[in-house]
Design a protein around this motif. Structure first.
Motif, PDB file in Angstrom:
ATOM      1  N   HIS A  54       0.829  -1.207   0.000  1.00 55.21           N
ATOM      2  CA  HIS A  54       0.000   0.000   0.000  1.00 55.21           C
ATOM      3  C   HIS A  54       0.865   1.260   0.000  1.00 55.21           C
ATOM      4  CE1 HIS A  54      -2.921  -2.914   1.937  1.00 55.21           C
ATOM      5  NE2 HIS A  54      -3.611  -2.452   0.927  1.00 55.21           N
ATOM      6  N   ALA A  55       2.055   1.157   0.567  1.00 57.06           N
ATOM      7  CA  ALA A  55       2.932   2.333   0.618  1.00 57.06           C
ATOM      8  C   ALA A  55       3.232   2.837  -0.785  1.00 57.06           C
ATOM      9  CB  ALA A  55       4.233   2.002   1.355  1.00 57.06           C
ATOM     10  N   LYS A  56       3.339   1.909  -1.737  1.00 60.97           N
ATOM     11  CA  LYS A  56       3.592   2.336  -3.117  1.00 60.97           C
ATOM     12  C   LYS A  56       2.417   3.141  -3.639  1.00 60.97           C
ATOM     13  CE  LYS A  56       4.768   0.687  -7.740  1.00 60.97           C
ATOM     14  NZ  LYS A  56       5.143  -0.474  -8.595  1.00 60.97           N
ATOM     15  N   ALA A  57       1.195   2.646  -3.422  1.00 58.76           N
ATOM     16  CA  ALA A  57       0.010   3.364  -3.882  1.00 58.76           C
ATOM     17  C   ALA A  57      -0.122   4.717  -3.184  1.00 58.76           C
ATOM     18  CB  ALA A  57      -1.235   2.516  -3.647  1.00 58.76           C
ATOM     19  N   ILE A  58       0.188   4.743  -1.885  1.00 56.80           N
ATOM     20  CA  ILE A  58       0.134   6.008  -1.141  1.00 56.80           C
ATOM     21  C   ILE A  58       1.100   7.018  -1.750  1.00 56.80           C
ATOM     22  CG2 ILE A  58       0.640   7.104   1.081  1.00 56.80           C
ATOM     23  CD1 ILE A  58      -0.213   4.431   2.405  1.00 56.80           C
ATOM     24  N   CYS A  59       2.340   6.590  -1.939  1.00 61.35           N
ATOM     25  CA  CYS A  59       3.365   7.497  -2.466  1.00 61.35           C
ATOM     26  C   CYS A  59       3.018   7.973  -3.867  1.00 61.35           C
ATOM     27  CB  CYS A  59       4.725   6.807  -2.454  1.00 61.35           C
ATOM     28  SG  CYS A  59       5.409   6.536  -0.801  1.00 61.35           S
ATOM     29  N   ILE A  60       2.538   7.064  -4.714  1.00 55.52           N
ATOM     30  CA  ILE A  60       2.207   7.457  -6.089  1.00 55.52           C
ATOM     31  C   ILE A  60       1.086   8.484  -6.091  1.00 55.52           C
ATOM     32  CG2 ILE A  60       1.161   6.636  -8.229  1.00 55.52           C
ATOM     33  CD1 ILE A  60       2.807   4.098  -7.957  1.00 55.52           C
ATOM     34  N   ASN A  61       0.025   8.238  -5.326  1.00 53.55           N
ATOM     35  CA  ASN A  61      -1.114   9.156  -5.346  1.00 53.55           C
ATOM     36  C   ASN A  61      -0.787  10.505  -4.713  1.00 53.55           C
ATOM     37  OD1 ASN A  61      -3.830   8.036  -6.418  1.00 53.55           O
ATOM     38  ND2 ASN A  61      -2.897   6.293  -5.374  1.00 53.55           N
ATOM     39  N   LYS A  97       0.044   9.427   7.776  1.00 55.11           N
ATOM     40  CA  LYS A  97       0.709  10.594   8.370  1.00 55.11           C
ATOM     41  C   LYS A  97       2.157  10.262   8.727  1.00 55.11           C
ATOM     42  CE  LYS A  97      -3.113  13.384  10.124  1.00 55.11           C
ATOM     43  NZ  LYS A  97      -2.741  14.545   9.287  1.00 55.11           N
ATOM     44  N   TRP A  98       2.389   9.049   9.210  1.00 52.45           N
ATOM     45  CA  TRP A  98       3.757   8.634   9.535  1.00 52.45           C
ATOM     46  C   TRP A  98       4.648   8.678   8.296  1.00 52.45           C
ATOM     47  CZ3 TRP A  98       6.185   3.775   8.152  1.00 52.45           C
ATOM     48  CH2 TRP A  98       7.444   3.588   8.752  1.00 52.45           C
ATOM     49  N   LEU A  99       4.112   8.308   7.139  1.00 49.65           N
ATOM     50  CA  LEU A  99       4.892   8.368   5.903  1.00 49.65           C
ATOM     51  C   LEU A  99       5.166   9.801   5.458  1.00 49.65           C
ATOM     52  CD1 LEU A  99       3.440   5.487   3.689  1.00 49.65           C
ATOM     53  CD2 LEU A  99       5.760   5.655   4.615  1.00 49.65           C
ATOM     54  N   GLY A 100       4.460  10.749   6.035  1.00 45.92           N
ATOM     55  CA  GLY A 100       4.746  12.147   5.734  1.00 45.92           C
ATOM     56  C   GLY A 100       3.752  12.801   4.795  1.00 45.92           C
ATOM     57  N   ARG A 317      10.049   5.533   1.759  1.00 44.70           N
ATOM     58  CA  ARG A 317       9.812   6.388   0.589  1.00 44.70           C
ATOM     59  C   ARG A 317      10.972   6.308  -0.393  1.00 44.70           C
ATOM     60  NH1 ARG A 317       6.829  11.961   2.336  1.00 44.70           N
ATOM     61  NH2 ARG A 317       7.103  12.284   0.095  1.00 44.70           N
ATOM     62  N   SER A 318      12.184   6.166   0.126  1.00 49.25           N
ATOM     63  CA  SER A 318      13.337   5.974  -0.755  1.00 49.25           C
ATOM     64  C   SER A 318      13.211   4.666  -1.528  1.00 49.25           C
ATOM     65  CB  SER A 318      14.631   5.973   0.070  1.00 49.25           C
ATOM     66  OG  SER A 318      15.745   5.646  -0.732  1.00 49.25           O
ATOM     67  N   PHE A 319      12.788   3.627  -0.842  1.00 48.48           N
ATOM     68  CA  PHE A 319      12.577   2.320  -1.479  1.00 48.48           C
ATOM     69  C   PHE A 319      11.545   2.430  -2.602  1.00 48.48           C
ATOM     70  CE2 PHE A 319       9.928  -1.601  -1.349  1.00 48.48           C
ATOM     71  CZ  PHE A 319      10.850  -2.488  -1.886  1.00 48.48           C
ATOM     72  N   ASP A 321      10.578   5.140  -4.213  1.00 41.75           N
ATOM     73  CA  ASP A 321      11.100   6.000  -5.285  1.00 41.75           C
ATOM     74  C   ASP A 321      12.059   5.234  -6.193  1.00 41.75           C
ATOM     75  OD1 ASP A 321       9.660   8.153  -4.435  1.00 41.75           O
ATOM     76  OD2 ASP A 321      11.326   9.155  -3.415  1.00 41.75           O
ATOM     77  N   GLN A 322      12.919   4.444  -5.572  1.00 44.34           N
ATOM     78  CA  GLN A 322      13.972   3.793  -6.353  1.00 44.34           C
ATOM     79  C   GLN A 322      13.473   2.612  -7.184  1.00 44.34           C
ATOM     80  OE1 GLN A 322      17.961   3.427  -4.513  1.00 44.34           O
ATOM     81  NE2 GLN A 322      17.073   4.440  -2.727  1.00 44.34           N
ATOM     82  N   ILE A 323      12.423   1.935  -6.746  1.00 49.32           N
ATOM     83  CA  ILE A 323      11.911   0.842  -7.581  1.00 49.32           C
ATOM     84  C   ILE A 323      11.111   1.391  -8.749  1.00 49.32           C
ATOM     85  CG2 ILE A 323      11.884  -0.828  -5.694  1.00 49.32           C
ATOM     86  CD1 ILE A 323       8.905  -0.435  -5.449  1.00 49.32           C
ATOM     87  N   GLY A 324      10.670   2.647  -8.655  1.00 49.18           N
ATOM     88  CA  GLY A 324      10.040   3.295  -9.791  1.00 49.18           C
ATOM     89  C   GLY A 324       8.597   2.875 -10.026  1.00 49.18           C
ATOM     90  N   VAL A 325       8.015   3.433 -11.079  1.00 46.94           N
ATOM     91  CA  VAL A 325       6.624   3.179 -11.455  1.00 46.94           C
ATOM     92  C   VAL A 325       6.627   2.486 -12.803  1.00 46.94           C
ATOM     93  CG1 VAL A 325       4.357   4.188 -11.879  1.00 46.94           C
ATOM     94  CG2 VAL A 325       5.900   5.245 -10.212  1.00 46.94           C
ATOM     95  N   SER A 326       5.985   1.328 -12.863  1.00 44.73           N
ATOM     96  CA  SER A 326       6.038   0.516 -14.075  1.00 44.73           C
ATOM     97  C   SER A 326       4.659  -0.047 -14.383  1.00 44.73           C
ATOM     98  CB  SER A 326       7.041  -0.633 -13.888  1.00 44.73           C
ATOM     99  OG  SER A 326       6.958  -1.562 -14.948  1.00 44.73           O
ATOM    100  N   LYS A 327       4.486  -0.545 -15.604  1.00 39.67           N
ATOM    101  CA  LYS A 327       3.265  -1.245 -16.000  1.00 39.67           C
ATOM    102  C   LYS A 327       3.473  -2.755 -15.954  1.00 39.67           C
ATOM    103  CE  LYS A 327      -0.142   0.052 -18.072  1.00 39.67           C
ATOM    104  NZ  LYS A 327      -1.560   0.269 -17.693  1.00 39.67           N
ATOM    105  N   VAL A 328       4.642  -3.204 -15.501  1.00 37.09           N
ATOM    106  CA  VAL A 328       4.973  -4.627 -15.501  1.00 37.09           C
ATOM    107  C   VAL A 328       5.164  -5.093 -14.058  1.00 37.09           C
ATOM    108  CG1 VAL A 328       6.578  -6.391 -16.293  1.00 37.09           C
ATOM    109  CG2 VAL A 328       6.104  -4.397 -17.737  1.00 37.09           C
TER     110      VAL A 328
END
Length: 565
Positions: A54-61, A97-100, A317-319, A321-328
Motif C-alpha cells: 500500500h505504501a507504493k500506492a500512497i506514495c504514487i497518489n 501521516k507517519w509516511l509524511g 519512501r526511498s525504497f 522512489d527507487q523501484i520506480g513506477v512501471s506497468k509490468v
C-alpha cells in the motif's frame, strides 16, 4: 554497486514516469483536464492494516498530487461491511501521516455516498441499463459462459417498472441475502468477463461500522469506485494493475450516469516483495491464529510492523522512489528494502555499545577503585551529532564470542597471549580465563597497557582486533529481539502452496540480560541506534519502558543487496 542503482533510478525519477506523461497530456492545451487542478485519491478498504504494498500506492497518489501542486483525498472504501472496523480506519490514518503525507480536510467515506449510489442505480434501471436478477451465486457462475459461449440471464429483459419495484423492495429488506442482485445490462458476449452484466448491488444484512442497519443492500466496488471518484472531482484515479481489465466497466458507469465529473483511470504495477506475503486475508490469518503477536509484529510487512521494527518513513519512501513506477509486475528483493533502511540509519543513527551474550572481562592490573570517562562520537559520519560520555573500569562486559581459549584460524579477538583494542579506550592482552564446574568460561582475564589510552599504539605495534564492551559498574540490562524472515522460502504463497507450511521457526530470537550503555535507559521509541558490530536496533514502541528496556533488531550491518545483470 547499490549506490550506482540508486543514482540511476533517481535520474529516471527526475525525468518522470508514464503516469506523469499521461497527466501532462491531459492538462495541456486541448487536453481532457485543461485548466483543472490535478486531483488524485488513495482509497483503502478499512478491513485490515496497510502494508508495504500500500505504501507504493500512497506514495504514487500523494506524490503525484504534490508534483502538480494538486490535491489528494483520503477515502475509506467501506462498501463491504464484512470485515470493516474503526480500528483499521484509525490505523490507516496514522500510517499515512507517519509516511509524511497529509490529506488536509479531504477525508471521506464511500458510505457517505450510499444515497447517491442508490439514485444512480435507479437511473440506470430507468434507462434500461440495469435489471434485478434472481440467479443465485452458483447459477451466475454456471451461466457465465466462456470465450466461445455468451453468458445468460433469464431476467435480463425484465420490465423496467418491475426492476424498479424489486430494487426498492431489496432496499427495504423484503428479501433474504443472496435472493436477488442488481446487474448492469452491458454485453453478455463480451470478451472481457467484467462486462458480462456484472452485479452492481447485492443484499447483505451485516451491520455497517458507520451506517449501522440503515442499509441492507450494498454497492459492488466496481460500481461504487467510479461514482466516488466522480463525486469528489477526481481527475486521475491511479490504481494497481489488476484493475486494468475493470477500466471498461469504470468508464461505462461514468458514461451512463449523470456524473458530475469524468475521471481517468490509470493503472500501475503493484509492489511484490519476496520472503513475505501481502494478501490481507493471509496476514489476518497470521494474526488471528497467533502465528505472530499482532498486526504490528515486526516480522509483518504491515507499515505498523515495519515502524515497530525500526523502519523509517525516509527509508520506505526511498525504497518506493527507487523501484520506480512501471506497468509490468515484478518481485523486489527484500534485501533492497533493508538496503534502503541501512542507508538511512547509517546517516542518522547514533553508535552505541551493547553486549548481547555477556561474559565478564576483568582487567587485573587496572586499579579496583578507578573509573575513567571517555568521549565517543555519536556518529562519525556526522560530527555535528556530538559526543557522549562513557565510563570505563576494572570489569567490563564483552561478547562471549570475542573470547576463545583455543582460537580458530584467523581469529583476531581475545585468546591467551593476544592483544585487542577495547573500543576507544585501551589495548589489553588476554592472560587467561576462569571456568565453572561444567567447563564453561565465566570470566576472562586481561592486562591493559596504560600507554595506549584511546586505543593508540605509540610504539607502532600492530593490533588487529577491536571489540566493543560495556562497563559493568555503569550499564543497564535490556531485552533484545532478533528478527529474521517470517518465511523460509522467497515465494511462500506461489501456486498451490500453503504459506503456513513455510513459516520460519527461527524468525524471532529473544535475548534477555543483554548489557547496554547506561544512557540508553532514557531512550524512547522511535529512536534507533547502531549497536557497534551488531546491527541497527530500535527501541520497541510497545513493550519498552525504563524499567524494562526492549530493543528490536531492524537490520544487520552487512548489506545483502546485490545488483543483478
Amino acid at each position: 554497486m547499490a549506490d550506482e542503482i540508486k543514482n540511476t533510478e533517481n535520474e529516471e525519477l527526475m525525468q518522470g514516469n508514464f503516469i506523469h506523461s499521461f497527466i501532462d497530456e491531459d492538462i495541456a492545451e486541448g487536453g481532457r483536464f485543461e485548466g483543472k487542478k490535478v486531483h488524485t485519491r488513495f482509497p483503502p478498504e478499512p478491513n485490515g492494516y496497510l502494508h508495504i504494498g500500500h505504501a507504493k500506492a500512497i506514495c504514487i497518489n500523494f506524490a503525484t498530487a504534490e508534483k502538480y501542486n494538486g490535491m489528494c483525498n483520503l477515502r475509506m472504501d467501506d462498501t463491504n461491511p464484512t470485515k470493516e472496523d474503526v480500528e483499521y480506519v484509525d490505523a490507516i490514518k496514522e500510517d499515512i501521516k507517519w509516511l509524511g503525507f497529509d490529506w488536509g480536510d479531504r477525508f471521506y467515506y464511500a458510505s457517505q455516498y450510499f444515497e447517491q449510489m442508490y439514485d444512480y442505480a435507479v437511473e440506470l434501471i430507468k434507462k434500461g441499463l440495469a435489471y434485478v436478477c434472481e440467479l443465485n451465486a452458483e447459477q451466475v457462475k454456471e451461466y457465465r459462459g466462456d470465450t466461445q459461449t455468451p453468458a445468460k440471464s433469464p431476467y435480463r429483459d425484465r420490465p423496467i417498472e418491475e426492476s424498479l419495484d424489486l430494487f426498492e423492495r431489496m432496499k427495504n429488506g423484503e428479501f433474504e441475502d443472496g435472493k436477488m442482485t442488481l446487474r448492469a445490462k452491458i454485453d453478455l458476449a463480451s470478451g472481457n468477463f467484467n462486462m458480462r452484466d456484472p452485479v452492481i448491488y447485492r443484499i447483505n444484512r451485516l451491520k455497517h461500522h458507520r451506517t449501522g442497519d440503515k442499509w441492507c443492500i450494498y454497492p459492488m466496488y466496481d460500481f461504487a469506485h467510479p461514482i466516488e471518484d466522480a463525486i469528489e472531482g477526481i481527475t486521475h484515479s491511479l490504481c494497481s494493475l489488476e484493475f486494468e481489465a475493470h477500466r471498461p466497466l469504470y468508464d461505462w458507469v461514468i458514461n451512463n450516469i449523470s456524473a458530475p465529473a469524468k475521471p481517468r483511470q490509470i493503472e500501475f504495477a503493484r509492489l511484490g516483495i519476496n520472503n513475505t506475503v501481502m494478501s490481507k486475508r493471509k496476514l489476518r490469518e497470521l494474526v488471528e491464529k497467533s502465528y505472530v503477536s499482532g498486526w504490528d509484529d515486526p516480522r509483518m510487512p504491515t507499515l505498523c510492523g515495519l515502524r515497530r521494527r525500526g523502519y523509517t518513513p525516509k527509508s520506505i519512501r526511498s525504497f518506493i522512489d527507487q523501484i520506480g513506477v512501471s506497468k509490468v509486475n515484478s518481485i523486489v528483493e527484500y534485501s533492497f528494502l533493508e538496503h534502503c533502511l541501512r542507508d538511512d540509519l547509517n546517516d542518522s543513527a547514533d553508535r552505541v555499545m551493547c553486549v548481547l551474550h555477556p561474559i565478564k572481562l576483568v582487567i587485573t592490573n587496572y586499579p579496583e577503585d578507578k573509573t575513567e570517562e571517555f568521549e565517543i562520537e555519536n556518529n562519525p559520519n556526522h560530527p555535528e551529532n556530538g559526543t557522549r560520555t562513557v565510563t570505563f573500569s576494572r570489569e567490563c562486559w564483552i561478547e562471549a564470542a570475542d573470547f576463545m581459549e583455543e582460537p580458530i584460524k584467523k581469529y583476531q579477538r581475545l585468546y591467551p597471549g593476544n592483544e585487542v583494542r577495547l573500543k576507544s579506550t585501551y589495548i589489553v592482552r588476554c592472560t587467561g580465563c576462569k571456568k565453572d564446574e561444567d567447563g564453561n568460561v565465566v570470566e576472562v582475564y586481561a592486562e591493559y597497557d596504560p600507554q595506549t589510552r584511546g586505543g593508540n599504539t605509540p610504539d607502532g605495534r600492530k593490533v588487529r582486533g577491536t571489540i566493543h564492551w560495556v562497563d559493568c559498574n555503569n550499564c543497564a540490562e535490556a531485552e533484545v529481539r532478533l528478527y529474521d524472515n517470517l518465511f523460509t522460502v522467497p515465494d511462500p504463497d506461489v501456486g498451490d502452496r500453503n504459506f503456513l507450511d513455510y513459516l520460519n521457526p527461527n524468525s524471532l530470537e529473544v535475548l534477555n540480560n543483554c548489557k547496554v550503555e547506561k544512557s540508553l535507559e532514557t531512550a524512547e521509541a522511535p529512536k534507533s541506534f547502531q549497536f557497534m558490530r551488531l546491527g541497527y536496533f530500535c527501541v520497541d514502541n510497545k513493550d519498552s519502558r525504563p524499567q524494562h528496556l526492549v530493543f528490536n533488531r531492524s537490520v544487520n550491518l552487512k548489506d545483502g543487496f546485490k545488483k543483478k545483470g
